[in-house]
Motif scaffolding. Structure first.
Motif, PDB file in Angstrom:
ATOM      1  N   ASP A 298       0.941  -0.794  -0.031  1.00  0.00           N
ATOM      2  CA  ASP A 298       0.020   0.171   0.009  1.00  0.00           C
ATOM      3  C   ASP A 298       1.035   1.250   0.328  1.00  0.00           C
ATOM      4  O   ASP A 298       1.384   1.714   1.382  1.00  0.00           O
ATOM      5  CB  ASP A 298      -0.561  -0.016   0.952  1.00  0.00           C
ATOM      6  CG  ASP A 298      -2.072   1.474   0.844  1.00  0.00           C
ATOM      7  OD1 ASP A 298      -2.190   2.202  -0.074  1.00  0.00           O
ATOM      8  OD2 ASP A 298      -2.338   1.362   1.982  1.00  0.00           O
ATOM      9  N   VAL A 299       1.655   1.424  -1.165  1.00  0.00           N
ATOM     10  CA  VAL A 299       2.182   2.706  -1.010  1.00  0.00           C
ATOM     11  C   VAL A 299       1.638   3.704  -2.443  1.00  0.00           C
ATOM     12  O   VAL A 299       0.956   2.935  -3.417  1.00  0.00           O
ATOM     13  CB  VAL A 299       3.841   1.577  -1.526  1.00  0.00           C
ATOM     14  CG1 VAL A 299       4.226   1.990  -0.423  1.00  0.00           C
ATOM     15  CG2 VAL A 299       3.549   1.407  -2.383  1.00  0.00           C
ATOM     16  N   PRO A 300       2.478   4.839  -2.969  1.00  0.00           N
ATOM     17  CA  PRO A 300       2.280   5.771  -3.550  1.00  0.00           C
ATOM     18  C   PRO A 300       2.304   5.173  -5.656  1.00  0.00           C
ATOM     19  O   PRO A 300       3.236   4.261  -4.625  1.00  0.00           O
ATOM     20  CB  PRO A 300       2.895   7.051  -3.735  1.00  0.00           C
ATOM     21  CG  PRO A 300       2.993   7.119  -2.058  1.00  0.00           C
ATOM     22  CD  PRO A 300       2.618   5.489  -2.005  1.00  0.00           C
ATOM     23  N   ASP A 301       1.514   5.314  -6.203  1.00  0.00           N
ATOM     24  CA  ASP A 301       2.047   5.110  -7.134  1.00  0.00           C
ATOM     25  C   ASP A 301       3.883   5.129  -7.708  1.00  0.00           C
ATOM     26  O   ASP A 301       4.234   3.933  -8.926  1.00  0.00           O
ATOM     27  CB  ASP A 301       1.152   5.784  -8.082  1.00  0.00           C
ATOM     28  CG  ASP A 301      -0.239   5.887  -8.172  1.00  0.00           C
ATOM     29  OD1 ASP A 301      -1.043   4.135  -7.650  1.00  0.00           O
ATOM     30  OD2 ASP A 301      -1.474   5.890  -8.780  1.00  0.00           O
ATOM     31  N   ASP A 302       4.152   6.379  -7.902  1.00  0.00           N
ATOM     32  CA  ASP A 302       4.992   6.353  -7.790  1.00  0.00           C
ATOM     33  C   ASP A 302       6.699   5.359  -6.817  1.00  0.00           C
ATOM     34  O   ASP A 302       7.362   5.624  -7.475  1.00  0.00           O
ATOM     35  CB  ASP A 302       6.275   7.648  -7.694  1.00  0.00           C
ATOM     36  CG  ASP A 302       5.735   8.137  -6.591  1.00  0.00           C
ATOM     37  OD1 ASP A 302       5.067   7.835  -5.003  1.00  0.00           O
ATOM     38  OD2 ASP A 302       5.784   9.683  -6.111  1.00  0.00           O
ATOM     39  N   GLU A 303       6.004   4.757  -5.927  1.00  0.00           N
ATOM     40  CA  GLU A 303       6.795   3.514  -5.215  1.00  0.00           C
ATOM     41  C   GLU A 303       6.282   2.556  -6.077  1.00  0.00           C
ATOM     42  O   GLU A 303       7.463   1.638  -5.270  1.00  0.00           O
ATOM     43  CB  GLU A 303       6.626   4.935  -4.021  1.00  0.00           C
ATOM     44  CG  GLU A 303       6.911   5.749  -3.268  1.00  0.00           C
ATOM     45  CD  GLU A 303       7.128   6.091  -2.057  1.00  0.00           C
ATOM     46  OE1 GLU A 303       6.886   4.824  -1.293  1.00  0.00           O
ATOM     47  OE2 GLU A 303       6.961   7.416  -1.529  1.00  0.00           O
ATOM     48  N   LEU A 304       5.548   2.203  -6.261  1.00  0.00           N
ATOM     49  CA  LEU A 304       5.237   1.009  -6.500  1.00  0.00           C
ATOM     50  C   LEU A 304       6.167   0.677  -7.164  1.00  0.00           C
ATOM     51  O   LEU A 304       6.573  -1.154  -7.071  1.00  0.00           O
ATOM     52  CB  LEU A 304       4.095   1.176  -7.254  1.00  0.00           C
ATOM     53  CG  LEU A 304       2.879  -0.693  -7.573  1.00  0.00           C
ATOM     54  CD1 LEU A 304       2.649  -1.365  -5.967  1.00  0.00           C
ATOM     55  CD2 LEU A 304       1.318  -0.304  -7.966  1.00  0.00           C
ATOM     56  N   THR A 305       6.896   1.210  -8.268  1.00  0.00           N
ATOM     57  CA  THR A 305       7.710   0.488  -9.187  1.00  0.00           C
ATOM     58  C   THR A 305       9.226   0.225  -8.001  1.00  0.00           C
ATOM     59  O   THR A 305       9.241  -0.962  -9.491  1.00  0.00           O
ATOM     60  CB  THR A 305       8.640   1.427 -10.175  1.00  0.00           C
ATOM     61  OG1 THR A 305       8.900   2.587  -9.113  1.00  0.00           O
ATOM     62  CG2 THR A 305       7.325   1.037 -11.296  1.00  0.00           C
ATOM     63  N   GLU A 306       9.151   0.558  -7.197  1.00  0.00           N
ATOM     64  CA  GLU A 306      10.008  -0.339  -6.010  1.00  0.00           C
ATOM     65  C   GLU A 306       9.959  -1.594  -5.993  1.00  0.00           C
ATOM     66  O   GLU A 306      10.888  -2.487  -5.630  1.00  0.00           O
ATOM     67  CB  GLU A 306      10.057   0.759  -5.160  1.00  0.00           C
ATOM     68  CG  GLU A 306      10.431   1.968  -5.172  1.00  0.00           C
ATOM     69  CD  GLU A 306      10.786   3.091  -4.374  1.00  0.00           C
ATOM     70  OE1 GLU A 306      11.048   2.549  -3.261  1.00  0.00           O
ATOM     71  OE2 GLU A 306      11.459   3.810  -4.186  1.00  0.00           O
ATOM     72  N   LYS A 307       8.445  -2.195  -6.223  1.00  0.00           N
ATOM     73  CA  LYS A 307       8.170  -3.939  -5.528  1.00  0.00           C
ATOM     74  C   LYS A 307       8.403  -4.602  -6.381  1.00  0.00           C
ATOM     75  O   LYS A 307       8.311  -3.761  -7.409  1.00  0.00           O
ATOM     76  CB  LYS A 307       6.787  -3.764  -4.821  1.00  0.00           C
ATOM     77  CG  LYS A 307       6.549  -2.319  -4.039  1.00  0.00           C
ATOM     78  CD  LYS A 307       7.039  -3.328  -2.578  1.00  0.00           C
ATOM     79  CE  LYS A 307       6.222  -2.553  -1.301  1.00  0.00           C
ATOM     80  NZ  LYS A 307       7.072  -2.810  -0.119  1.00  0.00           N
ATOM     81  N   SER A 308       9.340  -6.114  -6.027  1.00  0.00           N
ATOM     82  CA  SER A 308       9.041  -6.705  -6.996  1.00  0.00           C
ATOM     83  C   SER A 308       9.495  -8.169  -6.586  1.00  0.00           C
ATOM     84  O   SER A 308       9.874  -8.349  -5.183  1.00  0.00           O
ATOM     85  CB  SER A 308      10.749  -6.932  -7.561  1.00  0.00           C
ATOM     86  OG  SER A 308      11.581  -6.987  -6.577  1.00  0.00           O
ATOM     87  N   VAL A 309       9.281  -9.225  -7.120  1.00  0.00           N
ATOM     88  CA  VAL A 309       9.063 -10.460  -6.953  1.00  0.00           C
ATOM     89  C   VAL A 309      10.212 -11.442  -7.734  1.00  0.00           C
ATOM     90  O   VAL A 309      10.009 -11.455  -8.838  1.00  0.00           O
ATOM     91  CB  VAL A 309       7.442 -11.140  -6.712  1.00  0.00           C
ATOM     92  CG1 VAL A 309       7.861 -12.384  -6.688  1.00  0.00           C
ATOM     93  CG2 VAL A 309       6.447 -10.252  -5.827  1.00  0.00           C
ATOM     94  N   VAL A 310      11.125 -12.380  -7.107  1.00  0.00           N
ATOM     95  CA  VAL A 310      11.820 -12.789  -7.982  1.00  0.00           C
ATOM     96  C   VAL A 310      11.380 -14.380  -8.639  1.00  0.00           C
ATOM     97  O   VAL A 310      10.855 -14.651  -7.896  1.00  0.00           O
ATOM     98  CB  VAL A 310      13.001 -14.133  -6.259  1.00  0.00           C
ATOM     99  CG1 VAL A 310      14.052 -14.466  -7.791  1.00  0.00           C
ATOM    100  CG2 VAL A 310      13.650 -12.492  -5.281  1.00  0.00           C
TER     101      VAL A 310
END
Length: 614
Positions: A298-310
């Protein structure tokens, strides 16, 4: 009379098919000739060989030809063994031809249904096609005369037999059918016509009565289902209209993916969802857009791209690795969005037709589309899976089209041999940078570079070695520039470099550094050491020209001055007569190619901090 009309009809159809087929071949030959005529001279023979290898033409002549081929646009009266189309570019003539042989006539015969010959004796079953623009061949079409007498004799007997059988079956049904079954059939017809409020009267509580009661209950439930389905269909149409409009109006994947995600969420009733795409490195899934996510996601849209999955780990990583959808209940791991139920499907690029002889490599994975916590239901069902697959397919097409568009745009603006920007992008970039420099009162240095004695390299070592020299020359240019600078291949062995916010002194430093980088190290090709050098002309906006064309022309004139001075050097441009002389931080003697580049310092506006220094 009927037979004659049939023959005429078949001849008309065959004539139209033959004209269309030959016309299509002529257009294809014209396209081949046009394509070869516009490519650079060094590539023209290779393109011609490729066209012949692909079967687009059986023969291609570059230059004047007297082969006696029949021209598609202006056919002659004589016979010829080939048809051809010609394209001209300046003094160059390119002719593409197609052999008129038994195989060629056989394909026309198979397409038209008539036997095709170059000559023939006129008969009632044949027709001669005259030559003309777009159909340069004089051909004879012949069809076989049919004899439908037997068919005409048998057809009335079949019709009579079918009529007698229908009457017999109808009388049998009338004798064996009861009134309740008739009522049931009447009601079924009305329901099939869309009248779902139709009910069957129950005459007696027997087997037929129970059938009638079951039929009435079925129609009531069907009516409720149709109403719900109609409402859902209208809602889905609205979502698909928005999706289609977005897909057709933009190549921005950042706008397309949120629309696809929200449409899939609305169609399935999911609480939340996320779209992840495989990063260029290929080992992780990176979030591109999400809606309704909770927990650490649950983060702002501009920070969502920092989320990743291996890739290969957890639900999302497994879907990306295996290409198989997954759905279920429970936690999905700390690295993924928290949920009670989930549904995840792979996003694949659309499968295109393989080249003949190449194995099918299967779908190319692009990412994952996942939904969480279906509202009003315990878990996602097969219908939700089918729906999400559809939207994942749309996402795959959108992402693939965007990437193809970006790659096509890049290829249209870059030189395939050197990887530098091409002349088309040079004109656009130079105009843009000149306008920017003029707007903000800055300077723009323009360097025109030309390899010395490059023709000798081609003549001595061959064109393959010449191409390798050009590629290495371009690589050294890129290494000697900042990130904000631009390098272009102007054509042949001539290159152009744009240096934003750089004055004549800075341009001289770059010219000296590039000259040394080219001169100090020969190019090694298959054991041979090829020494190369470069002549450079330097011009500055607005000192040497107040428009893009003038400053480029000034740099080009300075290049010729450098060549006249003995090559392997650089020269500054002469100051434009219609512009005031702008004092540079370096004197004329300092920029004639004889200064110490180790102690030189660039004056004028400084480049952005993120860029590399000179």
């Amino acid at each position: 009379m009927v037979t004659r009309d049939r023959v005429t009809e078949r001849l008309d159809h065959a004539a139209t098919t033959v004209r269309t087929g030959v016309g299509a071949i002529c257009r294809q030959l014209q396209a081949v000739a046009d394509a070869i005529a516009v490519v650079p001279g060094s590539d023209r023979q290779a393109v011609a060989d490729q066209m012949r290898a692909r079967g687009l033409a059986s023969d291609i002549r570059i230059g004047p030809t007297d082969a006696g081929w029949q021209d598609c646009a202006h056919p002659g009266t004589g016979a010829a063994d080939a048809i051809a189309a010609t394209a001209t570019s300046g003094n160059l003539t390119v002719t593409a031809a197609r052999q008129v042989d038994a195989d060629f006539l056989g394909r026309l015969t198979a397409a038209s249904g008539a036997r095709i010959t170059r000559t023939g004796r006129p008969t009632p079953e044949s027709r001669e096609l005259s030559a003309g623009p777009g159909q340069p061949l004089r051909l004879t079409l012949t069809v076989r005369k049919g004899d439908p007498a037997f068919l005409y004799a048998v057809l009335p007997a079949l019709v009579l037999g079918a009529a007698l059988a229908s009457v017999a079956v109808a009388r049998w049904l009338a004798r064996t059918t009861t009134r309740p079954l008739g009522d049931l059939a009447w009601a079924a017809d009305r329901v099939a016509g869309g009248e779902l409020d139709t009910r069957v009267p129950i005459q007696r509580p027997d087997e037929l009565g129970r059938v009638a009661a079951t039929f009435n209950r079925m129609t009531r439930e069907l009516q409720a289902y149709v109403q719900a389905l109609t409402a859902s269909r209208d809602q889905l149409r609205g979502h698909l209209a928005i999706l289609g409009e977005t897909l057709s109006s933009t190549h921005d994947v950042h706008r397309i993916l949120p629309v696809i995600l929200r449409t899939a969420q609305a169609a399935t009733g999911a609480r939340a969802g996320v779209v992840l795409l495989i990063d260029p490195a290929g080992d992780r899934l990176v979030a591109r857009c999400g809606v309704g996510l909770t927990g650490d996601w649950d983060v702002p849209d501009d920070e969502l791209t920092e989320k990743s999955v291996v890739i290969g780990e957890g639900v999302l990583g497994t879907v990306a690795a295996t290409g198989e959808p997954r759905r279920g209940q429970g936690r999905v791991g700390d690295a993924e969005p928290p949920c009670r139920t989930y549904l995840a499907v792979p996003i694949n690029a659309p499968i295109t037709a393989d080249e003949p002889g190449e194995p099918n490599a299967g779908p190319v994975p692009l990412g994952v589309l996942a939904l969480y916590d279906r509202v009003g239901g315990d878990a996602f069902d097969d219908g939700d899976l089918h729906t999400l697959r559809t939207f994942a397919g749309q996402a795959g097409v959108a992402v693939h089209n965007v990437r193809v568009h970006e790659e096509a745009q890049r290829l249209s603006l870059t030189d395939p041999l050197t990887g530098l920007w091409n002349y088309r992008y040079l004109r656009e970039s130079l105009r843009r940078e000149v306008e920017r420099a003029g707007r903000f009162g800055r300077m723009l240095a323009v360097l025109v570079l030309d390899l010395d004695h490059f023709k000798d390299v081609n003549d001595t070592y061959g064109h393959v070695a010449g191409d390798a020299v050009l590629a290495e020359f371009a690589r050294r240019i890129r290494l000697g520039l900042r990130e904000v600078d631009f390098a272009f291949r102007h054509g042949g062995e001539e290159f152009v470099v744009l240096l934003p916010e750089t004055d004549a002194y800075g341009g001289a430093i770059v010219a000296e550094r590039l000259g040394a980088a080219i001169r100090d190290r020969p190019v090694s090709i298959e054991g041979a050491q090829i020494p190369i050098s470069v002549s450079i002309g330097v011009a500055v906006f607005p000192e040497h020209g107040d428009t893009a064309q003038r400053v480029l022309r000034a740099a080009d004139e300075a290049l010729y001055a450098a060549k006249k001075a003995g090559r392997d050097t650089f020269r500054p441009a002469a100051t434009s007569a219609n512009r005031p002389v702008i004092k540079s931080a370096v004197s004329r003697n300092e920029i004639d190619g004889n200064f110490d580049r180790q102690t030189a310092v660039v004056s004028g506006p400084r480049p952005p901090r993120r860029s590399r220094g000179r």
